[in-house]
Design a protein around this motif. Structure first.
Motif, PDB file in Angstrom:
ATOM      1  N   GLU A 138       0.969  -1.185   0.134  1.00 37.34           N
ATOM      2  CA  GLU A 138      -0.121  -0.061  -0.048  1.00 37.34           C
ATOM      3  C   GLU A 138       1.017   1.296   0.028  1.00 37.34           C
ATOM      4  N   TYR A 139       0.609   2.067  -0.866  1.00 38.83           N
ATOM      5  CA  TYR A 139       1.384   3.303  -1.032  1.00 38.83           C
ATOM      6  C   TYR A 139       0.496   4.578  -1.040  1.00 38.83           C
ATOM      7  N   TRP A 140       0.905   5.564  -0.253  1.00 39.46           N
ATOM      8  CA  TRP A 140      -0.186   6.777  -0.145  1.00 39.46           C
ATOM      9  C   TRP A 140       1.032   7.935  -0.780  1.00 39.46           C
ATOM     10  N   ARG A 147      -5.047  19.153   0.074  1.00 39.07           N
ATOM     11  CA  ARG A 147      -5.790  18.338   1.117  1.00 39.07           C
ATOM     12  C   ARG A 147      -6.416  17.126   0.466  1.00 39.07           C
ATOM     13  N   VAL A 148      -5.630  16.325  -0.260  1.00 38.81           N
ATOM     14  CA  VAL A 148      -6.032  15.047  -0.842  1.00 38.81           C
ATOM     15  C   VAL A 148      -4.984  14.144  -0.620  1.00 38.81           C
ATOM     16  N   VAL A 149      -5.437  12.834  -0.367  1.00 42.74           N
ATOM     17  CA  VAL A 149      -4.759  11.634  -0.384  1.00 42.74           C
ATOM     18  C   VAL A 149      -5.007  10.683  -1.478  1.00 42.74           C
ATOM     19  N   MET A 150      -4.086  10.049  -2.264  1.00 41.01           N
ATOM     20  CA  MET A 150      -4.222   8.929  -3.227  1.00 41.01           C
ATOM     21  C   MET A 150      -3.846   7.773  -2.797  1.00 41.01           C
ATOM     22  N   VAL A 151      -4.446   6.733  -2.781  1.00 44.18           N
ATOM     23  CA  VAL A 151      -4.011   5.372  -2.050  1.00 44.18           C
ATOM     24  C   VAL A 151      -3.820   4.406  -3.111  1.00 44.18           C
ATOM     25  N   PHE A 152      -2.682   3.896  -3.304  1.00 43.64           N
ATOM     26  CA  PHE A 152      -2.436   2.883  -4.331  1.00 43.64           C
ATOM     27  C   PHE A 152      -2.382   1.431  -3.757  1.00 43.64           C
ATOM     28  N   TYR A 159       0.321  -1.487  -9.092  1.00 39.42           N
ATOM     29  CA  TYR A 159      -0.778  -0.554  -8.505  1.00 39.42           C
ATOM     30  C   TYR A 159      -1.709  -0.020  -9.437  1.00 39.42           C
ATOM     31  N   GLY A 160      -3.059  -0.475  -8.946  1.00 41.24           N
ATOM     32  CA  GLY A 160      -4.256  -0.051  -9.771  1.00 41.24           C
ATOM     33  C   GLY A 160      -4.503   1.535  -9.786  1.00 41.24           C
ATOM     34  N   ARG A 161      -5.610   1.743 -10.288  1.00 44.59           N
ATOM     35  CA  ARG A 161      -6.136   3.106  -9.928  1.00 44.59           C
ATOM     36  C   ARG A 161      -6.024   3.508  -8.566  1.00 44.59           C
ATOM     37  N   PRO A 162      -5.779   4.817  -8.608  1.00 49.80           N
ATOM     38  CA  PRO A 162      -5.698   5.214  -7.128  1.00 49.80           C
ATOM     39  C   PRO A 162      -7.276   5.593  -6.324  1.00 49.80           C
ATOM     40  N   HIS A 163      -7.287   5.106  -5.160  1.00 53.48           N
ATOM     41  CA  HIS A 163      -8.391   5.775  -4.436  1.00 53.48           C
ATOM     42  C   HIS A 163      -8.088   7.130  -3.898  1.00 53.48           C
ATOM     43  N   LYS A 172     -10.049   3.716   4.742  1.00 48.76           N
ATOM     44  CA  LYS A 172      -9.836   2.347   5.416  1.00 48.76           C
ATOM     45  C   LYS A 172      -8.715   1.811   4.822  1.00 48.76           C
ATOM     46  N   VAL A 173      -7.746   1.713   5.947  1.00 52.79           N
ATOM     47  CA  VAL A 173      -6.395   0.916   5.542  1.00 52.79           C
ATOM     48  C   VAL A 173      -6.480  -0.314   5.138  1.00 52.79           C
ATOM     49  N   SER A 174      -6.119  -0.810   3.877  1.00 56.30           N
ATOM     50  CA  SER A 174      -6.422  -2.354   3.346  1.00 56.30           C
ATOM     51  C   SER A 174      -5.609  -3.277   4.100  1.00 56.30           C
ATOM     52  N   ILE A 175      -4.417  -2.950   4.591  1.00 52.80           N
ATOM     53  CA  ILE A 175      -3.413  -3.920   5.503  1.00 52.80           C
ATOM     54  C   ILE A 175      -4.049  -4.205   6.879  1.00 52.80           C
TER      55      ILE A 175
END
Length: 189
Positions: A138-140, A147-152, A159-163, A172-175
């Motif tokens: 997981e890479y943020w 004021r934005v966060v992209m989560v890969f 890495y798919g499309r970012p959330h 919601k932290v996937s790990i």
């Protein structure tokens, strides 16, 4: 020590000889000097550390903040020969036996980079590609100005499309199945 020659390739062994009062990263053997972060960057980092740290207390994983020497080896590289030495803003380690000296040798579970105008390109291209190739789950990428966060999330080695999340959201932290990061308090400044 003179400024490293940008045409030469460096390793972690070289890095250890550089002055301790300077902050450097090495990506593919190329050195990059780091500037001091802004106060907004530090405020975001502090709040993320508080939320992750509170959650991880008495759990098997640990969270660390820069300065922290993360050595991500290419296949077969020994620690001292590693050509990738980075200072992620926040890193979650779940394999504590690889904690060594000034940081960690191996692939962490989660990395968070907080961008600045000077680091955004490196965080979004070079580090993105390095973390993906290494297998960081997981890479943020946090952008304090927007004021934005992209989560890969790593899926099938890519890495798919970012959330993408804004300051009103919770991530919601996937790990970790029961960890949510409240961005309202992260972007409180």
């Amino acid at each position: 020590m003179p400024i490293p020659d940008l045409k030469k390739k460096y390793t972690y062994a070289d890095y250890l000889t550089w002055p301790e009062d300077e902050r450097w990263e090495i990506i593919d053997g190329v050195p990059y000097m780091l500037a001091a972060p802004s106060w907004q960057h530090q405020a975001v980092s502090r709040e993320l550390m508080v939320q992750f740290g509170s959650y991880l207390k008495d759990k098997p994983c640990e969270v660390f903040a820069a300065p922290f020497d993360l050595r991500i080896p290419c296949e077969g590289e020994k620690d001292e020969d590693t050509k990738n030495v980075v200072q992620p803003d926040i890193v979650v380690i779940c394999d504590k036996k690889r904690l060594k000296g000034t940081g960690f040798y191996g692939v962490p579970t989660l990395i968070i980079e907080i961008t600045s105008p000077a680091t955004a390109r490196k965080d979004k291209i070079q580090k993105f590609n390095m973390y993906e190739a290494a297998g960081v789950k997981e890479y943020w990428i946090v952008e304090p100005d927007q004021r934005v966060v992209m989560v890969f999330l790593l899926e099938d080695g890519r890495y798919g499309r970012p959330h993408t999340y804004s300051e009103e959201d919770k991530i919601k932290v996937s790990i970790f199945e029961d960890l949510e990061i409240d961005l309202k308090s992260v972007f409180l400044y």
